[in-house]
Design a protein around this motif. Structure first.
Motif, mmCIF file in Angstrom:
data_model
loop_
_atom_site.group_PDB
_atom_site.id
_atom_site.type_symbol
_atom_site.label_atom_id
_atom_site.label_comp_id
_atom_site.label_asym_id
_atom_site.label_seq_id
_atom_site.Cartn_x
_atom_site.Cartn_y
_atom_site.Cartn_z
ATOM 1 N N SER A 31 -4.149 -1.743 -2.466
ATOM 2 C CA SER A 31 -3.029 -2.323 -3.190
ATOM 3 C C SER A 31 -2.289 -3.403 -2.416
ATOM 4 O O SER A 31 -2.378 -4.575 -2.737
ATOM 5 N N ALA A 32 -1.563 -3.014 -1.362
ATOM 6 C CA ALA A 32 -0.649 -3.963 -0.723
ATOM 7 C C ALA A 32 -0.413 -3.567 0.733
ATOM 8 O O ALA A 32 -1.014 -2.627 1.249
ATOM 9 N N LYS A 33 0.480 -4.310 1.389
ATOM 10 C CA LYS A 33 0.809 -4.027 2.778
ATOM 11 C C LYS A 33 1.557 -2.704 2.898
ATOM 12 O O LYS A 33 2.366 -2.353 2.046
ATOM 13 N N ALA A 34 1.295 -1.974 3.987
ATOM 14 C CA ALA A 34 2.023 -0.739 4.255
ATOM 15 C C ALA A 34 3.517 -1.042 4.348
ATOM 16 O O ALA A 34 3.922 -2.062 4.915
ATOM 17 N N GLY A 35 4.324 -0.170 3.774
ATOM 18 C CA GLY A 35 5.765 -0.379 3.800
ATOM 19 C C GLY A 35 6.298 -1.071 2.567
ATOM 20 O O GLY A 35 7.500 -1.049 2.302
ATOM 21 N N SER A 36 5.425 -1.697 1.776
ATOM 22 C CA SER A 36 5.865 -2.368 0.552
ATOM 23 C C SER A 36 6.002 -1.361 -0.581
ATOM 24 O O SER A 36 5.477 -0.245 -0.515
ATOM 25 N N TYR A 38 4.619 -1.546 -3.430
ATOM 26 C CA TYR A 38 3.321 -1.335 -4.065
ATOM 27 C C TYR A 38 2.429 -0.395 -3.260
ATOM 28 O O TYR A 38 1.587 0.311 -3.824
ATOM 29 N N PHE A 39 2.620 -0.365 -1.937
ATOM 30 C CA PHE A 39 1.904 0.624 -1.133
ATOM 31 C C PHE A 39 2.445 2.016 -1.441
ATOM 32 O O PHE A 39 1.685 2.976 -1.552
ATOM 33 N N GLN A 40 3.777 2.111 -1.589
ATOM 34 C CA GLN A 40 4.383 3.395 -1.963
ATOM 35 C C GLN A 40 3.853 3.872 -3.316
ATOM 36 O O GLN A 40 3.583 5.055 -3.510
ATOM 37 N N PHE A 83 -8.493 -1.469 -7.304
ATOM 38 C CA PHE A 83 -7.597 -2.403 -6.626
ATOM 39 C C PHE A 83 -6.564 -2.923 -7.608
ATOM 40 O O PHE A 83 -6.733 -2.829 -8.821
ATOM 41 N N THR A 84 -5.479 -3.468 -7.076
ATOM 42 C CA THR A 84 -4.440 -4.036 -7.930
ATOM 43 C C THR A 84 -4.329 -5.537 -7.717
ATOM 44 O O THR A 84 -4.511 -6.033 -6.606
ATOM 45 N N THR A 85 -3.998 -6.231 -8.792
ATOM 46 C CA THR A 85 -3.833 -7.683 -8.743
ATOM 47 C C THR A 85 -3.211 -8.147 -10.055
ATOM 48 O O THR A 85 -3.334 -7.451 -11.072
ATOM 49 N N PRO A 86 -2.551 -9.294 -10.071
ATOM 50 C CA PRO A 86 -2.095 -9.856 -11.346
ATOM 51 C C PRO A 86 -3.296 -10.247 -12.207
ATOM 52 O O PRO A 86 -4.300 -10.753 -11.683
ATOM 53 N N LEU A 120 5.859 -7.278 -10.922
ATOM 54 C CA LEU A 120 6.722 -7.988 -9.981
ATOM 55 C C LEU A 120 7.827 -8.637 -10.805
ATOM 56 O O LEU A 120 7.560 -9.511 -11.634
ATOM 57 N N THR A 121 9.049 -8.216 -10.585
ATOM 58 C CA THR A 121 10.172 -8.628 -11.427
ATOM 59 C C THR A 121 11.144 -9.503 -10.648
ATOM 60 O O THR A 121 11.602 -9.121 -9.570
#
Length: 318
Positions: A31-36, A38-40, A83-86, A120-121
């Motif tokens: 998904s995304a970087k750790a700590g973001s 989207y990772f959560q 995986f995630t992506t727009p 993403l808002t």
């Protein structure tokens, strides 16, 4: 023991081992970087899949450097890859355009959607002390955009689109400093993009009082982004809905994933979404209506589930 009995015993053992080995379906979720945020979300989805399937599906979360990387890895991944992506990036990859120009691969044509996740808002957050309640009133104010993120790029784009370029002071600081800078009066506002409710906006609203700006129809059209409503009461002191823009984000796999796995992933996601929303409010904003943001094909296994619950799909999804 006779030869035939030995063969029979060996076959029985092999069958037991095979059944045990295949009882658990393993999936990698990138998904995304750790700590973001989207990772959560990825960690929450992994926990929900384990609980919702009684351990039949085991999800391993992988850190990612971004959506483009997630799409590019389709070329080397197997049927266990989610995986995630727009959605827009999938279209660009399949068309060999923009950042995918000269990097086309047949694997991109096999990408299939599973389910939408929080978008993403965009949040344009102004302190109450600034008195700003519209974009025009931002003139002469100091705004923190941060750097390198989607929100920073999108924020700069909007300032230009709405005639504010050169008319506001852009603070030279990272977004992680935004709430403290707002509290201390060093800035009048900041721009952030993430799933709502956004943690930094929650903190700012609760500690200093803020106004999150709404965009009008013309501004939304100029942005070329997806309209999104943040319901009243989402943030402390927010008495009305906020109309803003968003970048949809979707979880994808490929045709390498078998239909039953795609079905179970999709079914479990939707059936556990409400429970996830009890722990993290950003899941409450996800609905089946967001399937309309998917612009390419949906995995046949996921389609089976959507048909079961009576969700309407369009021709591009099939």
């Amino acid at each position: 023991m006779t030869l035939m009995k030995s063969i029979g015993a060996a076959a029985a053992v092999a069958l037991i081992l095979t059944t045990t080995a295949t009882a658990e379906t393993r999936v990698t979720y990138k998904s995304a970087k750790a700590g973001s945020s989207y990772f959560q979300m990825a960690v929450q989805i992994a926990e929900a899949m384990k609980a919702g399937t009684g351990g039949d599906i085991s999800v391993t979360v992988e850190e990612s450097q971004g959506s483009v990387q997630n799409v590019m890895e389709v070329r080397a991944r197997g049927g266990d890859y989610v995986f995630t992506t727009p959605p827009a990036l999938v279209g660009l990859a399949q068309g060999g355009k923009a950042m995918f120009e000269g990097k086309s691969d047949p694997a991109f044509a096999e990408i299939r959607a599973l389910f939408p996740i929080p978008s993403l808002t965009m949040h344009f957050v102004m302190s109450q002390d600034s008195g700003v309640t519209s974009f025009a009133e931002m003139e002469g104010k100091t705004i923190l955009l941060g750097s390198g993120s989607f929100g920073a790029r999108e924020g700069a784009k909007y300032l230009e689109l709405f005639g504010l370029e050169g008319k506001v002071t852009v603070a030279d600081s990272e977004l992680s400093n935004a709430v403290n800078a707002l509290k201390n009066g060093q800035i009048d506002g900041f721009v952030t993009a993430g799933s709502f409710p956004a943690p930094n906006v929650i903190e700012a609203a609760a500690s200093t009082g803020v106004t999150v700006l709404s965009l009008n129809d013309e501004q939304i059209a100029q942005s070329k982004r997806t309209r999104l409503t943040i319901p009243a009461g989402t943030y402390t002191g927010q008495t009305e809905d906020i109309t803003t823009t968003s970048l949809p984000v979707v979880a994808y796999s490929t045709t390498k994933m078998d239909d039953d796995t795609a079905y179970m992933l999709t079914k479990t996601y939707w059936e556990t979404r409400e429970n996830m929303a009890k722990d993290a409010a950003w899941w409450a904003g996800v609905s089946a209506d967001m399937l309309s943001n998917i612009t390419t094909q949906i995995h046949p296994g996921a389609i089976r589930y959507y048909k079961e619950i009576g969700v309407s799909l369009n021709d591009a999804h099939m």
